[in-house]
Design a protein around this motif. Sequence first.
Motif, short mmCIF file in Angstrom:
data_model
loop_
_atom_site.label_atom_id
_atom_site.label_comp_id
_atom_site.label_asym_id
_atom_site.label_seq_id
_atom_site.Cartn_x
_atom_site.Cartn_y
_atom_site.Cartn_z
N UNK A 203 1.71 -16.78 -28.63
CA UNK A 203 2.85 -17.53 -29.19
C UNK A 203 3.77 -17.98 -28.07
N UNK A 204 4.47 -19.07 -28.33
CA UNK A 204 5.45 -19.60 -27.37
C UNK A 204 6.58 -20.20 -28.21
N UNK A 205 7.68 -19.46 -28.29
CA UNK A 205 8.77 -19.89 -29.18
C UNK A 205 10.12 -19.65 -28.53
N UNK A 206 11.12 -20.40 -28.96
CA UNK A 206 12.44 -20.23 -28.32
C UNK A 206 13.23 -19.04 -28.89
N UNK A 207 13.85 -18.32 -27.97
CA UNK A 207 14.78 -17.25 -28.36
C UNK A 207 16.21 -17.67 -28.00
N UNK A 208 16.35 -18.96 -27.62
CA UNK A 208 17.66 -19.58 -27.34
C UNK A 208 18.51 -18.80 -26.34
N UNK A 209 17.88 -18.01 -25.50
CA UNK A 209 18.58 -17.25 -24.45
C UNK A 209 19.51 -16.17 -25.02
N UNK A 210 19.35 -15.84 -26.32
CA UNK A 210 20.23 -14.80 -26.88
C UNK A 210 19.42 -13.58 -27.32
N UNK A 211 20.10 -12.45 -27.35
CA UNK A 211 19.46 -11.20 -27.75
C UNK A 211 19.03 -11.27 -29.23
N UNK A 212 19.93 -11.78 -30.08
CA UNK A 212 19.66 -11.81 -31.52
C UNK A 212 18.44 -12.66 -31.84
N UNK A 213 18.39 -13.85 -31.25
CA UNK A 213 17.26 -14.75 -31.54
C UNK A 213 15.97 -14.20 -30.92
N UNK A 214 16.10 -13.61 -29.72
CA UNK A 214 14.93 -13.01 -29.07
C UNK A 214 14.31 -11.96 -29.98
N UNK A 215 15.15 -11.14 -30.58
CA UNK A 215 14.66 -10.07 -31.46
C UNK A 215 14.01 -10.65 -32.72
N UNK A 216 14.70 -11.61 -33.32
CA UNK A 216 14.21 -12.22 -34.56
C UNK A 216 12.82 -12.85 -34.37
N UNK A 217 12.70 -13.62 -33.28
CA UNK A 217 11.44 -14.31 -33.01
C UNK A 217 10.32 -13.31 -32.73
N UNK A 218 10.66 -12.27 -31.95
CA UNK A 218 9.64 -11.27 -31.60
C UNK A 218 9.18 -10.50 -32.83
N UNK A 219 10.13 -10.20 -33.72
CA UNK A 219 9.76 -9.48 -34.95
C UNK A 219 8.71 -10.28 -35.74
N UNK A 220 8.96 -11.58 -35.81
CA UNK A 220 8.02 -12.39 -36.61
C UNK A 220 6.68 -12.54 -35.88
N UNK A 221 6.70 -12.60 -34.57
CA UNK A 221 5.43 -12.69 -33.82
C UNK A 221 4.62 -11.41 -34.01
N UNK A 222 5.30 -10.27 -33.99
CA UNK A 222 4.59 -8.99 -34.12
C UNK A 222 3.96 -8.84 -35.51
N UNK A 223 4.55 -9.51 -36.48
CA UNK A 223 3.96 -9.45 -37.83
C UNK A 223 2.65 -10.24 -37.88
N UNK A 224 2.58 -11.27 -37.04
CA UNK A 224 1.38 -12.12 -37.03
C UNK A 224 0.29 -11.62 -36.07
#
Length: 351
Positions: A203-224
Amino acid sequence: MKTKALAAVLWELLAIGILTACGSSTEYAEVGAEEDSLITVGFSQVGAESDWRNSCTNSVMEAFSDDNGFNLIFSDAQQKQENQIKAVRDFISQDVDYIIIDPITESGWDQSLKEASDAGIPVIIVDRRVDSDDSLYTAAIGSDFELEGKKACAYLKAYLEKTSYKGEVNIVDIQGTIGASATIGRSKAFDDAAKENGWNVLAQETGEFTQAKGQEVMESILKRHDNVNVVYCENDNEAFGVRDAIEAAGKKVGTNLKRGEILLLSFDTTRAGLTETLNGTILVNTECNPLYGERLASMVRTLEEGGTLEKHTYIEENQYSANELVKSVVVDGTTYPVTLLTQEILDERPY
Ligand code: GYE
């Protein structure tokens, strides 16, 4: 600034009154001269999205203090380019002496830069770049983001070799703000290295340089994907979010792939980020130095004295690792040292 200007006017009126009553105007003239001698600088900052950004803002504010002879007009764009464009217009209408822009994205700057140039106000671009013709600004100083990315990828490659890891590299790229130079350069280095080394990009997705978005995106990647074993985080704050997502999913972050640990790579080398390198959470942290304040102030002073500046300057940056196995990396024929991070090194760092 408006409050400050008003205070200065009131002070001057008061001084006139008092001094006229005393029959002398000498002191009033001195007060006026002091105000006029400050150099007014408008600074359009990206936002406050990360630890890196806050260190950068503090550094600029310290260097451009009144005591140092500056009158800084600071504008926080909250990660929106439209706010930066508006800030530049405001600076022009206030007739500032200099404008400094840390551009959120590379494109979309022609019109603003033209307006500043037509008004005869020198513009310095800092940290990230713009893709406009360089005749439209005075100078640019920043990081070589692609080189940073290449150093991080070269480290990963060397680390896999040193640890004799022969399995699949199932890697994820948590990108920064889309369109930002820091993202463009770091992502390009990632894409090239993944292709060259046969890494499997999940996967290659933006976390917008923030902790919150980084966590959100990673959570969804780990589900997939349940086979992620390396995460390339494009800044420290994203890495903190990624770490939390991995732990919440019951997996372990660390430096040993063979034991099933997930390797994290990061950029920025902020104090909090390097603390995670010291404890083995971030395997390698590639430096991106935010301390632009003094450099910018000295550039402005050079212009004030009638000097000229280099058009483009890249700053030098290091790389810090949690493990002593890889001592240097080679990028495009140049060898760059990798420093094994210690508490002493961390204690001595200025940010
Ligand atoms: O890596 C990130 C920040 O432009 C280099 O912006 C900067 C990047 C930095 O938000 O933390």
